[in-house]
Design a protein around this motif. Structure first.
Motif, PDB file in Angstrom:
ATOM      1  N   ASP A 105      37.286  33.720  43.888  1.00 39.37           N
ATOM      2  CA  ASP A 105      36.710  33.651  42.663  1.00 39.37           C
ATOM      3  C   ASP A 105      37.278  34.337  41.664  1.00 39.37           C
ATOM      4  O   ASP A 105      37.033  35.532  41.837  1.00 39.37           O
ATOM      5  CB  ASP A 105      35.046  33.300  42.971  1.00 39.37           C
ATOM      6  CG  ASP A 105      34.670  32.160  43.433  1.00 39.37           C
ATOM      7  OD1 ASP A 105      33.332  32.180  43.658  1.00 39.37           O
ATOM      8  OD2 ASP A 105      35.263  31.103  43.258  1.00 39.37           O
ATOM      9  N   SER A 106      37.317  33.701  40.460  1.00 35.84           N
ATOM     10  CA  SER A 106      37.630  34.789  39.141  1.00 35.84           C
ATOM     11  C   SER A 106      36.335  35.070  38.608  1.00 35.84           C
ATOM     12  O   SER A 106      35.164  34.683  39.016  1.00 35.84           O
ATOM     13  CB  SER A 106      38.427  33.878  38.228  1.00 35.84           C
ATOM     14  OG  SER A 106      39.341  33.059  38.716  1.00 35.84           O
ATOM     15  N   VAL A 107      36.490  36.220  38.000  1.00 38.33           N
ATOM     16  CA  VAL A 107      35.343  37.224  37.451  1.00 38.33           C
ATOM     17  C   VAL A 107      35.516  37.013  35.789  1.00 38.33           C
ATOM     18  O   VAL A 107      36.504  37.288  35.223  1.00 38.33           O
ATOM     19  CB  VAL A 107      35.695  38.382  38.159  1.00 38.33           C
ATOM     20  CG1 VAL A 107      34.846  39.414  37.148  1.00 38.33           C
ATOM     21  CG2 VAL A 107      34.981  38.635  39.314  1.00 38.33           C
ATOM     22  N   LEU A 108      34.260  36.785  35.302  1.00 36.35           N
ATOM     23  CA  LEU A 108      34.225  36.731  33.769  1.00 36.35           C
ATOM     24  C   LEU A 108      33.272  37.854  33.392  1.00 36.35           C
ATOM     25  O   LEU A 108      31.936  37.718  33.762  1.00 36.35           O
ATOM     26  CB  LEU A 108      33.512  35.266  33.253  1.00 36.35           C
ATOM     27  CG  LEU A 108      33.618  35.284  31.577  1.00 36.35           C
ATOM     28  CD1 LEU A 108      34.791  35.748  31.009  1.00 36.35           C
ATOM     29  CD2 LEU A 108      32.896  33.767  31.256  1.00 36.35           C
ATOM     30  N   LEU A 109      33.473  39.001  32.994  1.00 36.41           N
ATOM     31  CA  LEU A 109      32.449  40.055  32.758  1.00 36.41           C
ATOM     32  C   LEU A 109      31.772  39.742  31.467  1.00 36.41           C
ATOM     33  O   LEU A 109      32.432  38.991  30.543  1.00 36.41           O
ATOM     34  CB  LEU A 109      33.279  41.411  32.726  1.00 36.41           C
ATOM     35  CG  LEU A 109      34.179  41.776  33.888  1.00 36.41           C
ATOM     36  CD1 LEU A 109      35.106  42.851  33.437  1.00 36.41           C
ATOM     37  CD2 LEU A 109      33.194  42.296  34.890  1.00 36.41           C
ATOM     38  N   LEU A 110      30.601  40.141  31.398  1.00 33.85           N
ATOM     39  CA  LEU A 110      29.813  40.104  30.367  1.00 33.85           C
ATOM     40  C   LEU A 110      30.297  40.590  28.942  1.00 33.85           C
ATOM     41  O   LEU A 110      30.121  40.218  27.927  1.00 33.85           O
ATOM     42  CB  LEU A 110      28.193  40.597  30.751  1.00 33.85           C
ATOM     43  CG  LEU A 110      27.447  40.604  29.494  1.00 33.85           C
ATOM     44  CD1 LEU A 110      27.113  39.122  29.079  1.00 33.85           C
ATOM     45  CD2 LEU A 110      26.135  41.094  30.092  1.00 33.85           C
ATOM     46  N   SER A 111      31.120  41.660  29.204  1.00 37.28           N
ATOM     47  CA  SER A 111      31.751  42.498  28.118  1.00 37.28           C
ATOM     48  C   SER A 111      33.042  41.627  27.615  1.00 37.28           C
ATOM     49  O   SER A 111      33.526  41.844  26.529  1.00 37.28           O
ATOM     50  CB  SER A 111      32.187  43.849  28.603  1.00 37.28           C
ATOM     51  OG  SER A 111      32.725  43.735  29.705  1.00 37.28           O
ATOM     52  N   SER A 112      33.475  40.744  28.356  1.00 38.36           N
ATOM     53  CA  SER A 112      34.558  39.875  27.944  1.00 38.36           C
ATOM     54  C   SER A 112      34.312  38.689  27.194  1.00 38.36           C
ATOM     55  O   SER A 112      34.965  37.789  26.981  1.00 38.36           O
ATOM     56  CB  SER A 112      35.497  39.602  29.098  1.00 38.36           C
ATOM     57  OG  SER A 112      35.562  40.437  30.055  1.00 38.36           O
ATOM     58  N   MET A 113      33.212  38.542  27.026  1.00 32.88           N
ATOM     59  CA  MET A 113      32.372  37.337  26.425  1.00 32.88           C
ATOM     60  C   MET A 113      31.961  37.419  25.229  1.00 32.88           C
ATOM     61  O   MET A 113      31.578  38.396  24.840  1.00 32.88           O
ATOM     62  CB  MET A 113      31.236  36.665  27.193  1.00 32.88           C
ATOM     63  CG  MET A 113      30.517  35.584  26.798  1.00 32.88           C
ATOM     64  SD  MET A 113      30.913  34.115  27.935  1.00 32.88           S
ATOM     65  CE  MET A 113      29.837  33.137  26.955  1.00 32.88           C
ATOM     66  N   SER A 142      36.549  27.559  29.016  1.00 32.45           N
ATOM     67  CA  SER A 142      38.067  27.562  29.014  1.00 32.45           C
ATOM     68  C   SER A 142      38.266  29.058  28.738  1.00 32.45           C
ATOM     69  O   SER A 142      37.296  29.726  27.864  1.00 32.45           O
ATOM     70  CB  SER A 142      38.540  26.589  27.826  1.00 32.45           C
ATOM     71  OG  SER A 142      37.924  26.942  26.750  1.00 32.45           O
ATOM     72  N   ALA A 143      39.088  29.720  29.273  1.00 36.44           N
ATOM     73  CA  ALA A 143      39.238  31.186  29.309  1.00 36.44           C
ATOM     74  C   ALA A 143      40.768  31.543  29.446  1.00 36.44           C
ATOM     75  O   ALA A 143      41.463  30.764  29.621  1.00 36.44           O
ATOM     76  CB  ALA A 143      38.270  31.936  30.099  1.00 36.44           C
ATOM     77  N   GLU A 144      40.980  32.833  29.191  1.00 35.89           N
ATOM     78  CA  GLU A 144      42.613  33.425  29.316  1.00 35.89           C
ATOM     79  C   GLU A 144      42.205  34.432  30.402  1.00 35.89           C
ATOM     80  O   GLU A 144      41.165  35.047  30.393  1.00 35.89           O
ATOM     81  CB  GLU A 144      42.967  33.979  27.825  1.00 35.89           C
ATOM     82  CG  GLU A 144      44.175  33.970  27.924  1.00 35.89           C
ATOM     83  CD  GLU A 144      44.724  34.460  26.713  1.00 35.89           C
ATOM     84  OE1 GLU A 144      44.274  34.019  25.517  1.00 35.89           O
ATOM     85  OE2 GLU A 144      45.627  35.557  26.371  1.00 35.89           O
ATOM     86  N   VAL A 145      43.416  34.582  31.119  1.00 36.64           N
ATOM     87  CA  VAL A 145      43.534  35.527  32.110  1.00 36.64           C
ATOM     88  C   VAL A 145      43.648  36.990  31.522  1.00 36.64           C
ATOM     89  O   VAL A 145      44.634  36.893  30.755  1.00 36.64           O
ATOM     90  CB  VAL A 145      44.418  35.279  33.106  1.00 36.64           C
ATOM     91  CG1 VAL A 145      44.770  36.501  34.121  1.00 36.64           C
ATOM     92  CG2 VAL A 145      43.880  33.924  33.892  1.00 36.64           C
ATOM     93  N   GLY A 152      44.375  40.118  44.223  1.00 35.02           N
ATOM     94  CA  GLY A 152      44.654  38.461  43.845  1.00 35.02           C
ATOM     95  C   GLY A 152      43.642  37.917  43.002  1.00 35.02           C
ATOM     96  O   GLY A 152      43.767  36.933  42.346  1.00 35.02           O
ATOM     97  N   ALA A 153      42.481  38.491  42.881  1.00 37.21           N
ATOM     98  CA  ALA A 153      41.300  38.087  42.016  1.00 37.21           C
ATOM     99  C   ALA A 153      41.500  38.155  40.567  1.00 37.21           C
ATOM    100  O   ALA A 153      42.435  39.061  40.119  1.00 37.21           O
ATOM    101  CB  ALA A 153      40.002  38.720  42.326  1.00 37.21           C
ATOM    102  N   VAL A 154      41.061  37.287  39.601  1.00 38.84           N
ATOM    103  CA  VAL A 154      41.602  37.177  38.405  1.00 38.84           C
ATOM    104  C   VAL A 154      40.196  37.601  37.402  1.00 38.84           C
ATOM    105  O   VAL A 154      39.465  37.019  37.816  1.00 38.84           O
ATOM    106  CB  VAL A 154      42.047  35.563  37.927  1.00 38.84           C
ATOM    107  CG1 VAL A 154      42.155  35.398  36.784  1.00 38.84           C
ATOM    108  CG2 VAL A 154      43.567  35.476  38.306  1.00 38.84           C
TER     109      VAL A 154
END
Lengths: 285, 164
Positions: A105-113, A142-145, A152-154
């Protein structure tokens, strides 16, 4: 209420309809790639009995002395800068877990939002508690890597106004290898719908956000356009054609004389994709 | 059916479409997907059929055996249904999860094929009150993609047609 019954038909091999001059070197697991020992082994290969043997099914790529096999059917392998469309699966302490059709599973950090009220605010405890208010389980984004971890986690980020939560529309899931890498993955098609081609194979079709007053009237026309686009994309995928804005647009135009629900029938699908293929070849050469 | 998670906006979109009689794939509310029917797929049965309806895959086998007629219907043979929801059809059928659905479908099949117009049970009789044919119909759910009742009834009909 008519039902259509049909007998199963053997699938026709694609090669006799393609007529391409550049033949890709396709291998299956166990095929010998080369007996020359001077090459370096890349991904998807292994050395056995003095020969280089493929371990995945795909096309052979050679860069100077490096030979690797790029698998045709894989999960999404993240690379920095890719645009992805993902679905939130979990809300954790300071991050969201996003499903992007990859191995982890990919990760979206709160600080990246992006947070409302300015970009440079430090994330506080109230922001953590309000996380579910921004993105819930099941939401599409929709997001960018941003980065790829060693396992391998994104890691994703939505630090731009064009990324973020997605509204009304339709999601189509295809194989990641069919999405062509281009300069931009956000396309506004002239038929009234827009499409986001995620590198991970998730394709999002939505009505082009025009002037807000016209929304109620143009709704029905948009629904049909979006359904038609969805069926076109599925027919392109079934015939293993690369997906990019031109191919989708040509396929849409080729499908206009047919009814939307007929596009999914095998013979009409073949006809439409054949027409698309011809137009693309004409355009290139 | 494996449950699909959707965002709220997607649900609103789908509901809007259905109100206008337009599903996401362009079909109307009452349109069927393409059905693929194949008969005579299993060699060691008296009749068999395989039906594919979108993502739903059903395999039916019919075996004919001799038996004694039921007491209340001495001039007729009968059918016995058994529905097996295989665990590979959908994650919810793991272990014993598919048994309830299987019995429900089997009971529905008994009711459907109970009338004279579907199968003429008198033809299954060999000698009244002594011998008759019993048709054992086994339904196997290979993949569960919606609309099970329709697909299963089509498959059973095709298999019975194929029975020699």
């Amino acid at each position: 209420m008519a039902m259509e019954m049909r007998l199963p038909v053997a699938r026709k091999p694609l090669s006799e309809r393609l007529g391409r001059d550049t033949k890709k070197h396709l291998v299956v697991p166990g095929d010998t790639i080369t007996t020359d020992t001077g090459f370096m082994r890349g991904h998807g290969t292994y050395m056995g009995e003095e020969k280089l043997i493929a371990s995945v099914a795909g096309s052979v790529e050679r860069v100077n002395k490096l030979i690797c096999v790029k698998a045709l059917k894989t999960r999404y392998i993240g690379e920095v800068g890719d645009i992805v469309v993902g679905r939130i699966t979990e809300v954790q302490q300071k991050r969201w877990k996003v499903e992007t059709n990859s191995r982890l599973d990919s990760v979206l950090l709160l600080s990246s939002m992006n947070l409302p009220g300015g970009e440079l605010r430090r994330r506080s405890a109230e922001d953590e508690l309000a996380m579910r208010g921004f993105l819930q389980e099941g939401d599409l984004i929709s997001a960018e890597v941003q980065a790829v971890f060693s396992d391998g986690a994104v890691s994703l980020h939505t630090r731009s106004l064009k990324y973020g939560k997605l509204g009304q529309g339709v999601l189509v899931q295809v194989s990641p290898s069919l999405v062509k890498r281009q300069k931009t993955h956000f396309h506004d098609l002239p038929c009234g719908a827009s499409v986001i081609l995620g590198n991970n194979g998730f394709i999002w079709i939505y009505p082009t956000p025009e002037h807000k007053e016209e929304e109620a009237g143009g709704f029905i026309a948009n629904l049909e356009v979006i359904s038609r686009l969805r069926n076109c994309i599925i027919s392109l995928v079934t015939q293993r054609m690369m997906l990019y804005d031109t191919s989708i647009l040509y396929c849409y135009e080729a499908s206009l004389p047919h009814q939307i629900k007929d596009i999914l029938k095998p013979e009409i699908m073949e006809e439409i994709v054949m027409e698309t293929r011809q137009r693309l070849l004409e355009q290139e050469g | 059916m494996a449950s699909v998670t959707l965002s709220e906006a997607e649900k609103v979109y789908i509901v809007h479409g259905v109100q206008e009689d337009l599903r996401v794939d362009g079909r109307g509310c009452e349109d069927y997907r393409c059905v693929e029917v194949e008969t005579d797929v299993v060699s060691n049965t008296s009749g068999s059929a395989r039906v594919k309806l979108g993502h739903t895959d059903i395999l039916v086998g019919v075996k004919a055996e001799m038996g004694t007629p039921k007491l209340e219907k001495p001039n007729e043979g009968y059918l016995e249904f058994f529905v097996d929801c295989s665990a590979s059809a959908t994650p919810e059928f793991e272990g014993r999860g598919g048994d309830d659905l299987g019995t429900e479908i089997a009971n529905t099949l008994y009711r459907i094929f109970n009338n004279k117009s579907s199968v003429d049970l008198k033809t299954l009789c060999i000698s009244p009150r002594e011998h008759c044919w019993v048709l054992y119909v086994d339904v196997l759910l290979l993949e569960c993609g919606g609309n099970l009742f329709d697909a299963i009834s089509i498959a059973v009909k095709a298999a019975l047609f194929n029975t020699r």
